[in-house]
Design an enzyme around this catalytic site. Sequence first.
Site, PDB file in Angstrom:
ATOM      1  N   ASP A  68       0.964  -0.876  -0.498  1.00 50.26           N
ATOM      2  CA  ASP A  68      -0.265   0.463  -0.476  1.00 50.26           C
ATOM      3  C   ASP A  68       0.652   1.388  -0.305  1.00 50.26           C
ATOM      4  OD1 ASP A  68       0.911  -0.251   2.152  1.00 50.26           O
ATOM      5  OD2 ASP A  68      -0.466   0.300   3.287  1.00 50.26           O
ATOM      6  N   SER A  69       2.066   0.943  -0.033  1.00 45.47           N
ATOM      7  CA  SER A  69       3.245   2.338   0.217  1.00 45.47           C
ATOM      8  C   SER A  69       3.436   2.761  -1.340  1.00 45.47           C
ATOM      9  CB  SER A  69       4.074   1.854   0.162  1.00 45.47           C
ATOM     10  OG  SER A  69       5.018   0.712  -0.651  1.00 45.47           O
ATOM     11  N   ASP A 107      -0.809  -6.237  -0.333  1.00 53.31           N
ATOM     12  CA  ASP A 107      -1.499  -5.393   0.975  1.00 53.31           C
ATOM     13  C   ASP A 107      -3.381  -5.317   1.072  1.00 53.31           C
ATOM     14  OD1 ASP A 107       0.346  -5.020   2.678  1.00 53.31           O
ATOM     15  OD2 ASP A 107       0.890  -2.904   2.343  1.00 53.31           O
ATOM     16  N   LYS A 137      -1.087  -9.694   2.919  1.00 52.14           N
ATOM     17  CA  LYS A 137      -0.720  -9.056   3.723  1.00 52.14           C
ATOM     18  C   LYS A 137      -1.119  -8.346   4.896  1.00 52.14           C
ATOM     19  CE  LYS A 137       2.814  -5.696   3.193  1.00 52.14           C
ATOM     20  NZ  LYS A 137       1.838  -5.096   5.116  1.00 52.14           N
ATOM     21  N   GLU A 139      -1.329  -5.455   8.133  1.00 53.97           N
ATOM     22  CA  GLU A 139      -1.101  -5.130   9.611  1.00 53.97           C
ATOM     23  C   GLU A 139      -1.807  -5.034  10.803  1.00 53.97           C
ATOM     24  OE1 GLU A 139       0.134  -0.914   9.607  1.00 53.97           O
ATOM     25  OE2 GLU A 139       0.926  -1.062   7.137  1.00 53.97           O
ATOM     26  N   GLU A 205       8.791  -4.495  10.488  1.00 56.31           N
ATOM     27  CA  GLU A 205       9.762  -3.128  10.397  1.00 56.31           C
ATOM     28  C   GLU A 205       9.439  -2.061  11.454  1.00 56.31           C
ATOM     29  OE1 GLU A 205       7.731   1.018   7.748  1.00 56.31           O
ATOM     30  OE2 GLU A 205       6.385  -0.833   7.285  1.00 56.31           O
TER      31      GLU A 205
END
Length: 292
Positions: A68-69, A107, A137, A139, A205
């Site tokens: 999502d960056s 993501d 993925k 978080e 991270e």
Amino acid sequence: MSTTSTISKKLAVSDPDQISENYAKKKKMTVPLFTGRKGGDPLVCLTAYTAHVARLVDEQADMILVGDSLGMVIHGMPNTLGVTMEHMIMHGQAVMRGAEKALVVVDMPFGSFEESPEVAFRNASRIIKETGCTAVKLEGGAEMAGTIEYLSTRGIPVMAHIGLMPQQMNTAGGFKAVREQDQFDAVVSDAKAVEAAGAFSVVVEGVAVRLANEVTNAVSIPTIGIGASVECDGQILVFEDMVGLFPRVPTFVKRYGNMEDMMRDAITRYSEEVRKRAFPTDEHTYKAKESS
């Protein structure tokens, strides 16, 4: 000309034949193969958001993350919170057109999985169906263990993400690395919780080296470091950061190229030639043909 030889020329590889041979021998990465690399050869991971970059990265990477960056490095957003399911699916589809052998993980964007395991499954299954990727993925540590278990027991491989979590920047007060020793136990507990829930790997991270090492030793699934430790089972960087295409460089990024300067130089030279009417020349134009 083959795709691999084209890529080799673009990367200025000294021995394209060797690169092509290695690529041909490279196995298609699967979740079991990826998990099986725990404690073995380090896993090479990079982001990609387009088909062409995916082709380049696929030649070397074990895993490609459609992160999502992309909201920041592709769409110019100030953070990742504005990224939508539609963004992730569109870029996931593009990457799948370029990737052949790397494991592709997409993501789950902010707001697509936190509400309930059922909502998370609906969105994760949509990502997999519409992109063709292998895994998602998300978080979160212990608080997302129930969701990870719900997905993984229903056929959706999940890569977890702990430590610094960009989607939680508002509650954390920004992008803050985890360096205080009184935070270590919670992060290790998060790693154990996502492993027990069925995550096949975990991104770690923005944590102190000692903490990254503790996490890696505490779990039997691969840890993928970003701003963590060389002792993690693998490393990941954002492609645009790594090649010098994003102006803000985090502390943990090593630039392996400076594509921004190269592109600026190309744009400048093109502009000068256009203004001088030096481009296009005869070799870049079409000649008239007699009608038959």
